[in-house]
Design a protein around this motif. Structure first.
Motif, mmCIF file in Angstrom:
data_model
loop_
_atom_site.group_PDB
_atom_site.id
_atom_site.type_symbol
_atom_site.label_atom_id
_atom_site.label_comp_id
_atom_site.label_asym_id
_atom_site.label_seq_id
_atom_site.Cartn_x
_atom_site.Cartn_y
_atom_site.Cartn_z
ATOM 1 N N SER A 211 0.825 -1.198 0.000
ATOM 2 C CA SER A 211 0.000 0.000 0.000
ATOM 3 C C SER A 211 0.865 1.256 0.000
ATOM 4 N N GLY A 212 0.403 2.286 -0.701
ATOM 5 C CA GLY A 212 1.149 3.538 -0.779
ATOM 6 C C GLY A 212 0.357 4.729 -0.286
ATOM 7 N N GLY A 213 1.086 5.731 0.205
ATOM 8 C CA GLY A 213 0.454 6.956 0.692
ATOM 9 C C GLY A 213 1.007 8.178 -0.019
ATOM 10 N N ARG A 214 0.788 9.347 0.590
ATOM 11 C CA ARG A 214 1.228 10.587 -0.043
ATOM 12 C C ARG A 214 2.741 10.684 -0.157
ATOM 13 N N GLY A 215 3.430 9.850 0.612
ATOM 14 C CA GLY A 215 4.886 9.833 0.516
ATOM 15 C C GLY A 215 5.396 9.358 -0.830
ATOM 16 N N MET A 216 4.499 8.783 -1.647
ATOM 17 C CA MET A 216 4.887 8.363 -3.001
ATOM 18 C C MET A 216 4.966 9.557 -3.950
ATOM 19 N N LYS A 217 4.449 10.710 -3.523
ATOM 20 C CA LYS A 217 4.590 12.015 -4.193
ATOM 21 C C LYS A 217 3.793 12.173 -5.486
ATOM 22 N N GLY A 218 3.323 11.103 -6.056
ATOM 23 C CA GLY A 218 2.515 11.255 -7.259
ATOM 24 C C GLY A 218 2.217 9.929 -7.926
ATOM 25 N N PRO A 219 1.180 9.882 -8.784
ATOM 26 C CA PRO A 219 0.804 8.618 -9.436
ATOM 27 C C PRO A 219 1.885 8.094 -10.366
ATOM 28 N N GLU A 220 2.747 8.974 -10.839
ATOM 29 C CA GLU A 220 3.804 8.540 -11.758
ATOM 30 C C GLU A 220 4.837 7.643 -11.086
ATOM 31 N N ASN A 221 4.812 7.615 -9.748
ATOM 32 C CA ASN A 221 5.775 6.782 -9.010
ATOM 33 C C ASN A 221 5.171 5.455 -8.549
ATOM 34 N N ASN A 223 4.634 2.812 -10.013
ATOM 35 C CA ASN A 223 5.265 1.594 -10.538
ATOM 36 C C ASN A 223 6.131 0.917 -9.487
ATOM 37 N N LEU A 224 6.640 1.691 -8.511
ATOM 38 C CA LEU A 224 7.452 1.106 -7.439
ATOM 39 C C LEU A 224 6.591 0.216 -6.543
ATOM 40 N N ILE A 225 5.361 0.645 -6.275
ATOM 41 C CA ILE A 225 4.415 -0.159 -5.502
ATOM 42 C C ILE A 225 4.025 -1.406 -6.290
ATOM 43 N N GLU A 226 3.718 -1.212 -7.572
ATOM 44 C CA GLU A 226 3.259 -2.321 -8.409
ATOM 45 C C GLU A 226 4.359 -3.352 -8.641
ATOM 46 N N ASP A 227 5.608 -2.899 -8.762
ATOM 47 C CA ASP A 227 6.718 -3.838 -8.965
ATOM 48 C C ASP A 227 6.901 -4.750 -7.756
ATOM 49 N N LEU A 228 6.839 -4.167 -6.553
ATOM 50 C CA LEU A 228 6.978 -4.977 -5.342
ATOM 51 C C LEU A 228 5.784 -5.920 -5.190
ATOM 52 N N ALA A 229 4.590 -5.406 -5.475
ATOM 53 C CA ALA A 229 3.386 -6.248 -5.380
ATOM 54 C C ALA A 229 3.476 -7.425 -6.346
ATOM 55 N N LYS A 230 3.942 -7.175 -7.555
ATOM 56 C CA LYS A 230 4.066 -8.248 -8.545
ATOM 57 C C LYS A 230 5.082 -9.292 -8.101
ATOM 58 N N ALA A 231 6.198 -8.832 -7.525
ATOM 59 C CA ALA A 231 7.237 -9.760 -7.054
ATOM 60 C C ALA A 231 6.727 -10.628 -5.913
ATOM 61 N N LEU A 232 5.858 -10.067 -5.072
ATOM 62 C CA LEU A 232 5.333 -10.795 -3.914
ATOM 63 C C LEU A 232 4.050 -11.575 -4.231
ATOM 64 N N GLY A 233 3.432 -11.293 -5.374
ATOM 65 C CA GLY A 233 2.112 -11.856 -5.644
ATOM 66 C C GLY A 233 1.065 -11.212 -4.769
ATOM 67 N N ALA A 234 1.200 -9.899 -4.567
ATOM 68 C CA ALA A 234 0.335 -9.161 -3.640
ATOM 69 C C ALA A 234 -0.631 -8.258 -4.398
ATOM 70 N N ALA A 235 -1.649 -7.793 -3.677
ATOM 71 C CA ALA A 235 -2.562 -6.779 -4.194
ATOM 72 C C ALA A 235 -2.001 -5.407 -3.834
ATOM 73 N N THR A 236 -2.420 -4.382 -4.579
ATOM 74 C CA THR A 236 -2.010 -3.012 -4.266
ATOM 75 C C THR A 236 -3.159 -2.270 -3.601
ATOM 76 N N ALA A 237 -2.796 -1.299 -2.769
ATOM 77 C CA ALA A 237 -3.796 -0.504 -2.063
ATOM 78 C C ALA A 237 -3.238 0.896 -1.845
ATOM 79 N N CYS A 238 -4.034 1.748 -1.233
ATOM 80 C CA CYS A 238 -3.583 3.118 -0.982
ATOM 81 C C CYS A 238 -4.318 3.691 0.220
ATOM 82 N N ARG A 248 -4.961 7.190 -7.258
ATOM 83 C CA ARG A 248 -5.337 5.785 -7.404
ATOM 84 C C ARG A 248 -6.861 5.683 -7.341
ATOM 85 N N PRO A 249 -7.436 4.617 -7.927
ATOM 86 C CA PRO A 249 -8.900 4.472 -7.896
ATOM 87 C C PRO A 249 -9.412 4.236 -6.474
#
Length: 325
Positions: A211-221, A223-238, A248-249
Motif C-alpha cells: 500500500s502507498g500513501g502521499r509519501g509516493m509524491k505522485g501517481p507517476e511513481n 510503478n514502485l508499488i506495483e513492482d513490489l506487489a508483482k514480485a510478492l504476488g500481492a494486491a495493491t492498495a492506498c 489511485r482508484p
C-alpha cells in the motif's frame, strides 16, 4: 441439528475467508456433538466445494441458479434461510465480510436469531447460550457477548481462525434449490463491478498487500508499488488522501471509510498511519512500515519498520524479493 456454514465463492473457488469460516463452523459442530453443513453462494466448482471436507465440512448445498453468481441481498438471504430450515440448523456461521454483514442482519430478523459480528474466537457454550469474543472500537478493544436465542448467527472476523487441512477428506456436494422467484432479485444492482488485484485476487481477500500513501509524491511513481506487489504476488492498495486526489482508484482505498483488509502481510509505503487508516489494517498478521520520518505514528503499530526514503528502499526490497524467488 447441524451447524450451517455460509461459504462465499468467486470464479469457481472458495474464498480464503470462507475456508476459515468452514473450519470455525466444523469446530463449533464438534463442540456441540453434531455435524457442519455448508451452503455455497456465488460461482463455485464442485471440486472446490468438495475440498471443504478438509475443513471438517461433511456436506455442501449448492444452488446452481445463474443469477446467484453475483451478490443479491434478498436472494442470498432467502437461499441461506431455506438451507437453514432444511438442515434444522440452530447455529449459522459466516464471514464478517461485506456479504456477511449485509446478509447476517437480514437473517437475524428473518429467523429471529441472536447475532454477533466481528467474532475472533470459538464460543464458550453454557447450556443453550454462547459466549463469544468480538472485536470492538475498530479493533482497539474486545467485548464478550452472550447469544441466548434459540438460533444463533456468528460472523467471524477474517484472519482470526486458522483453516484446517485434513488432507484427503472430501465433502459431499448436493444440488439444492431455494425456489427463488424473480422478486427475490429485485434489489440487485443494475451493474456489478468487481475489481481484481494481483492474479485475480480481490483486495479484501488478498493474502499480501502493498500500500502507498502521499509519501509516493505522485501517481507517476506507483510503478514502485506495483513492482513490489508483482514480485510478492500481492494486491495493491492506498491511503484515503491518495484516492481523494485521484492518484489511485477509490476501490484501492484501505481504511475506516474504505476497504478493511486482513492479510498475512501488509506493507505500508509512505503512509503516516492516521487512526482511520489503522482501523482498516490492524487485523493484518504482519505489518511492515517504510517511512523516512522516524516519528511517523504507523511505526507504533508496525511489526517491522524501515526508516528510509521509499524511493531508495522499494527498488532494493523488490530486487531482494526477486532474488529469493
Amino acid at each position: 441439528m447441524s451447524v450451517l456454514v455460509v461459504v462465499e465463492c468467486d470464479k469457481g473457488e472458495v474464498k480464503k475467508s470462507s475456508l476459515e469460516v468452514a473450519s470455525y463452523g466444523a469446530q463449533v459442530a464438534q463442540m456441540l456433538g453434531t455435524t457442519a453443513t455448508a451452503v455455497a453462494v456465488g460461482e463455485a466448482s464442485e471440486a472446490s466445494l468438495a475440498q471443504l471436507g478438509e475443513q471438517g465440512i461433511t456436506k455442501v448445498l449448492y444452488d446452481a441458479e445463474p443469477r446467484l453468481k453475483d451478490f443479491v441481498n434478498g436472494a442470498y438471504t432467502k437461499l441461506i434461510a431455506a438451507a437453514s430450515e432444511q438442515e434444522q440448523a440452530k447455529v449459522i456461521v459466516l464471514a464478517n465480510s461485506n456479504i456477511g454483514a449485509a446478509v447476517g442482519s437480514r437473517l437475524a430478523i428473518r429467523l429471529k436469531a441472536s447475532l454477533a459480528t466481528n467474532v475472533v474466537e470459538l464460543p464458550q457454550a453454557n447450556g443453550n447460550s454462547f459466549m463469544v469474543k468480538r472485536g470492538a472500537f475498530s479493533g482497539k478493544a474486545f467485548a464478550n457477548v452472550v447469544l441466548s436465542g434459540d438460533r444463533k448467527i456468528i460472523a467471524v472476523k477474517k484472519n482470526s481462525i486458522e483453516a484446517l487441512h485434513n488432507a484427503g477428506q472430501t465433502a459431499q456436494v448436493q444440488s439444492f434449490s431455494a425456489q427463488l422467484a424473480d422478486a427475490d432479485f429485485t434489489d440487485a444492482p443494475k451493474q456489478v463491478v468487481m475489481q481484481d488485484q494481483a492474479g485475480g485476487v480481490l483486495l479484501p481477500e488478498a493474502d499480501k498487500v502493498v500500500s502507498g500513501g502521499r509519501g509516493m509524491k505522485g501517481p507517476e511513481n506507483w510503478n514502485l508499488i506495483e513492482d513490489l506487489a508483482k514480485a510478492l504476488g500481492a494486491a495493491t492498495a492506498c491511503s484515503k488522501p491518495v484516492s481523494d486526489v485521484d492518484w489511485r482508484p477509490h476501490h484501492e482505498h484501505v481504511g475506516q471509510t474504505g476497504i478493511t483488509v486482513s492479510p498475512n502481510l501488509y506493507i505500508a509505503c509512505g503512509i503516516s498511519g492516521a487512526i482511520q487508516h489503522l482501523a482498516g489494517v490492524n487485523s493484518s498478521k504482519v505489518i511492515v512500515v517504510i517511512n523516512k520520518d522516524p516519528e511517523a505514528p504507523f511505526f507504533k503499530a508496525a511489526d517491522y519498520g524501515i526508516v528510509g526514503d521509499v524511493f531508495d528502499v522499494l527498488p532494493k526490497l523488490t530486487q531482494a524479493v526477486k532474488e529469493l524467488g
